[in-house]
Design an enzyme around this catalytic site. Structure first.
Site, PDB file in Angstrom:
ATOM      1  N   CYS A 149      67.373  -1.564  53.269  1.00 24.11           N
ATOM      2  CA  CYS A 149      67.314  -0.113  53.443  1.00 24.11           C
ATOM      3  C   CYS A 149      66.127   0.309  54.301  1.00 24.11           C
ATOM      4  CB  CYS A 149      67.312   0.597  52.094  1.00 24.11           C
ATOM      5  SG  CYS A 149      65.959   0.145  51.018  1.00 24.11           S
ATOM      6  N   GLU A 153      69.527  -2.647  48.106  1.00 24.42           N
ATOM      7  CA  GLU A 153      70.077  -1.846  49.198  1.00 24.42           C
ATOM      8  C   GLU A 153      70.449  -0.502  48.613  1.00 24.42           C
ATOM      9  OE1 GLU A 153      71.104   0.113  52.039  1.00 24.42           O
ATOM     10  OE2 GLU A 153      70.541  -1.898  52.634  1.00 24.42           O
TER      11      GLU A 153
END
Length: 76
Positions: free
Chosen positions: A38, A4
């Site tokens: 993400c 992430e």
């Protein structure tokens, strides 16, 4: 491994989009990896001319989505 990296990926829906055709893809992208990746949509910008139709389509999909234990094999 998935990292992430703090992305704030927007989805942009223009006025000529067909909400009924794109809603499932938007929904899936927003909840991919439970929103923790993400590459998942974090924000959605929708043109005001079709805003209501997009919301209605997304609400219909969300209402029909089974949530809970991902390992539960009981038909939903």
């Amino acid at each position: 491994m998935t990292l992430e990296l703090g992305g704030n990926d927007p989805g942009i829906v223009l006025s000529d989009a067909e909400p009924e055709k794109i809603a499932q893809a938007l929904f899936d992208s927003m909840f991919l990896l439970c929103g923790q990746g993400c590459i998942s949509l974090k924000r959605l910008y929708v043109h005001e001319d079709i805003y209501s139709r997009v919301i209605e389509a997304l609400v219909a999909i969300a209402s029909a989505t089974k949530v809970g234990d991902g390992f539960d094999r009981t038909p939903g």
